[in-house]
Structure formats: structure tokens, C-alpha cells
Design a protein around this motif. Structure first.
Motif, mmCIF file in Angstrom:
data_model
loop_
_atom_site.group_PDB
_atom_site.id
_atom_site.type_symbol
_atom_site.label_atom_id
_atom_site.label_comp_id
_atom_site.label_asym_id
_atom_site.label_seq_id
_atom_site.Cartn_x
_atom_site.Cartn_y
_atom_site.Cartn_z
ATOM 1 N N THR A 57 20.217 36.338 65.088
ATOM 2 C CA THR A 57 20.203 35.279 64.073
ATOM 3 C C THR A 57 20.440 33.920 64.725
ATOM 4 O OG1 THR A 57 20.973 36.810 62.373
ATOM 5 C CG2 THR A 57 21.301 34.464 61.957
ATOM 6 N N ASP A 58 21.417 33.859 65.616
ATOM 7 C CA ASP A 58 21.688 32.603 66.326
ATOM 8 C C ASP A 58 20.495 32.191 67.191
ATOM 9 O OD1 ASP A 58 24.182 32.527 65.172
ATOM 10 O OD2 ASP A 58 25.248 33.226 66.961
ATOM 11 N N LEU A 59 19.881 33.167 67.844
ATOM 12 C CA LEU A 59 18.712 32.883 68.675
ATOM 13 C C LEU A 59 17.579 32.306 67.831
ATOM 14 C CD1 LEU A 59 17.100 33.169 71.389
ATOM 15 C CD2 LEU A 59 16.372 35.393 70.507
ATOM 16 N N TYR A 60 17.244 32.977 66.734
ATOM 17 C CA TYR A 60 16.152 32.503 65.884
ATOM 18 C C TYR A 60 16.476 31.142 65.269
ATOM 19 C CZ TYR A 60 13.720 37.022 66.110
ATOM 20 O OH TYR A 60 13.039 38.135 66.525
ATOM 21 N N SER A 61 17.726 30.932 64.903
ATOM 22 C CA SER A 61 18.119 29.642 64.330
ATOM 23 C C SER A 61 17.954 28.509 65.331
ATOM 24 C CB SER A 61 19.571 29.700 63.853
ATOM 25 O OG SER A 61 19.692 30.630 62.799
ATOM 26 N N THR A 62 18.077 28.818 66.594
ATOM 27 C CA THR A 62 17.916 27.815 67.642
ATOM 28 C C THR A 62 16.459 27.644 68.040
ATOM 29 O OG1 THR A 62 20.120 28.290 68.513
ATOM 30 C CG2 THR A 62 18.580 27.184 69.998
ATOM 31 N N VAL A 63 15.767 28.751 68.306
ATOM 32 C CA VAL A 63 14.422 28.642 68.877
ATOM 33 C C VAL A 63 13.328 28.391 67.847
ATOM 34 C CG1 VAL A 63 15.022 30.043 70.883
ATOM 35 C CG2 VAL A 63 13.901 31.121 68.946
ATOM 36 N N PHE A 64 13.534 28.792 66.590
ATOM 37 C CA PHE A 64 12.486 28.588 65.591
ATOM 38 C C PHE A 64 12.105 27.105 65.488
ATOM 39 C CE2 PHE A 64 10.320 28.265 61.602
ATOM 40 C CZ PHE A 64 9.691 29.478 61.411
ATOM 41 N N PRO A 65 13.070 26.196 65.281
ATOM 42 C CA PRO A 65 12.694 24.779 65.208
ATOM 43 C C PRO A 65 12.108 24.245 66.521
ATOM 44 C CG PRO A 65 14.919 25.111 64.376
ATOM 45 C CD PRO A 65 14.485 26.402 64.994
ATOM 46 N N GLN A 66 12.601 24.755 67.645
ATOM 47 C CA GLN A 66 12.083 24.308 68.938
ATOM 48 C C GLN A 66 10.636 24.759 69.123
ATOM 49 O OE1 GLN A 66 14.909 25.914 71.706
ATOM 50 N NE2 GLN A 66 16.382 24.290 71.348
ATOM 51 N N MET A 67 10.353 26.005 68.777
ATOM 52 C CA MET A 67 8.984 26.514 68.918
ATOM 53 C C MET A 67 8.029 25.773 67.983
ATOM 54 S SD MET A 67 9.621 30.615 69.239
ATOM 55 C CE MET A 67 7.877 31.012 69.161
ATOM 56 N N ALA A 68 8.508 25.441 66.803
ATOM 57 C CA ALA A 68 7.661 24.752 65.832
ATOM 58 C C ALA A 68 7.180 23.407 66.364
ATOM 59 C CB ALA A 68 8.415 24.574 64.517
#
Length: 93
Positions: A57-68
Motif C-alpha cells: 500500500t505504501d509502495l503504490y501510494s508513492t509510485v502511482f503518482p510518480q508513474m502517472a
């Protein structure tokens, strides 16, 4: 005594001029990024509670906006908004 194998000069003319200079440019494939973001978003939408452990959850919360950020601005903003909505919903569950 002279060796037949001579070690190249690390700092001579043959040295790589970009060794410590500018990093090579990298651009991920927008279609691959888009597919990954939609997969994560679909997992979140299908869940009644957080579908991932705290670490993921922490990983996705961090990388999702970065990948976008690799997508066009409007698309990135919409995906980040939708992900934030789903995360708020799942965190409230």
C-alpha cells in the motif's frame, strides 16, 4: 619483462567521456505505464478493503503518482485523482 596484455589507461583518451557525466536518457513506454496504473486502480476498485499489505500500500501510494507523471498532464491528473479517491474509500473501510 613486458606483458603481451596491456591494461588500458583508465584516464586516457579511451576512457568513457560519459562515465560520470550526464546520465543516459530514459523514457518508459506510456502504454506500459498506463496499463500498470489501470491494473493497480482496478485492484483498488474491486476491493471492499485494502487489498494489499501495508508495505505494498505504501509502495503504490508513492509510485502511482510518480508513474502517472510519464503520461499526458490531463490523463495523469485524472488517474491520480481516481487513485486518491479509491485510497480514501479503502482507508475508511
Amino acid at each position: 619483462m613486458t606483458s603481451s596484455k596491456i591494461q588500458p589507461d583508465l584516464f586516457g583518451e579511451d576512457a568513457d567521456p560519459n562515465l560520470f557525466g550526464e546520465a543516459p536518457s530514459y523514457r518508459p513506454d506510456p502504454d506500459a505505464v498506463r496499463a500498470q496504473l489501470h491494473r493497480i486502480l482496478a485492484e483498488a476498485r474491486a476491493a471492499q478493503k485494502l487489498p494489499w499489505d501495508r508495505r505494498r500500500t505504501d509502495l503504490y501510494s508513492t509510485v502511482f503518482p510518480q508513474m502517472a507523471q510519464w503520461l499526458p498532464d490531463e490523463e495523469a491528473a485524472q488517474l491520480k485523482f481516481e487513485f486518491a479517491e479509491e485510497m480514501a474509500r479503502l482507508n475508511a473501510a
